[in-house]
Design an enzyme around this catalytic site. Structure first.
Site, PDB file in Angstrom:
ATOM      1  N   GLU A   1       4.882  21.945  -1.637  1.00 43.69           N
ATOM      2  CA  GLU A   1       5.737  23.116  -1.811  1.00 43.69           C
ATOM      3  C   GLU A   1       6.356  23.359  -0.436  1.00 43.69           C
ATOM      4  O   GLU A   1       5.911  24.221   0.312  1.00 43.69           O
ATOM      5  CB  GLU A   1       4.906  24.312  -2.296  1.00 43.69           C
ATOM      6  CG  GLU A   1       5.728  25.360  -3.003  1.00 43.69           C
ATOM      7  CD  GLU A   1       6.712  26.050  -2.078  1.00 43.69           C
ATOM      8  OE1 GLU A   1       7.885  25.596  -1.986  1.00 43.69           O
ATOM      9  OE2 GLU A   1       6.330  27.030  -1.441  1.00 43.69           O
TER      10      GLU A   1
ATOM     11  N   GLU B   1      12.071  26.045   7.815  1.00 39.68           N
ATOM     12  CA  GLU B   1      10.718  25.631   8.173  1.00 39.68           C
ATOM     13  C   GLU B   1      10.665  24.151   8.547  1.00 39.68           C
ATOM     14  O   GLU B   1       9.711  23.707   9.171  1.00 39.68           O
ATOM     15  CB  GLU B   1       9.682  25.902   7.069  1.00 39.68           C
ATOM     16  CG  GLU B   1       9.471  27.376   6.769  1.00 39.68           C
ATOM     17  CD  GLU B   1       8.367  27.585   5.749  1.00 39.68           C
ATOM     18  OE1 GLU B   1       7.425  26.780   5.710  1.00 39.68           O
ATOM     19  OE2 GLU B   1       8.459  28.561   4.996  1.00 39.68           O
TER      20      GLU B   1
END
Length: 237
Positions: free
Chosen positions: A136, A145
């Site tokens: 995920e 990220e």
């Protein structure tokens, strides 16, 4: 597993070498609040659950690698879907709780969780290659990220040539929107506060808001595909 194992000692050394920003990133995932937030996202979590449980041919008897496993939720779903072996990799200290969670749910004979950065860990001795890489990894605007880099690394290093990445394809969409909340500053109990309104408008260009909006009310253009990422073939440019 105890914190003084060779694996954890290596992970601690890796942590000490990290920049302050990286340490802050991994430390944030050691807090329970962020995992409650992610697990409470039913659209996302149930989407993974449906895919795993509804595609037994991809999981049954296969070896699965879970990148950034967190609480171990996807590892456990993969085990329940029929995977014979699951390895989860997680750098943050939540991995110690995840190990207890796996044990609590009677899945320790299938799932092994490894603490460390994906780029620096070793898989268990009985796992050479994997059939499925699951993660995920998606952040805000899909790529925030930069975790996709780790997924690509794991895919290239450990996945069989005919293996499968889950998700295997992701699409980034873009649309224009109108935000009428700026009007609030035009009349605040009868006073004008345009200086605050103007600064908020300026900051929107370099400090985007991550919020929930009403699509029917705020989206004012058609939706366009900005980028499609094929996790099976993409590379780090």
């Amino acid at each position: 597993r105890q914190r003084d194992t060779a694996e954890n000692v290596a992970a601690d050394r890796c942590y000490e070498k990290m920049s302050g920003g990286d340490k802050g990133y991994f430390n944030s995932y050691a807090r329970f609040g962020i995992h409650h937030e992610m697990l409470s996202d039913a659209v996302r979590t149930e989407g993974y659950q449906r895919f795993l449980l509804n595609n037994p041919s991809l999981l049954k008897g296969k070896t699965v690698l879970d990148i950034g496993c967190g609480t171990g939720i996807l590892s456990m779903m993969a085990a329940k879907a029929g995977a014979k072996r699951v390895v989860g990799i997680e750098m943050s200290d939540i991995v110690f709780d995840a190990q207890r969670i796996v044990q609590e749910n009677g899945l320790s004979d299938i799932i092994t969780l490894v603490r460390g950065k994906c780029e620096e860990v070793k898989l268990p001795p009985d796992v050479d290659k994997v059939d499925v890489v699951i993660s995920e990894w998606m952040g805000y605007m899909l790529l925030y990220e930069s975790m996709l880099d780790s997924v690509i690394y794991a895919r290239d290093k450990w996945m069989h040539p005919d293996g499968v990445c889950m998700p295997h394809k992701c699409t980034m969409l873009i649309a224009g929107m109108a935000d009428d909340r700026l009007d609030f500053w035009n009349d605040v109990y009868g006073f004008k506060m345009s200086t605050i309104r103007d600064k908020i408008k300026q900051s929107a260009h370099h400090d985007p808001a991550v919020e929930h909006f009403n699509g029917e009310r705020h989206v004012v253009t058609s939706t366009c595909v900005l980028r499609t990422v094929d996790c099976q073939t993409c590379s780090v440019a």
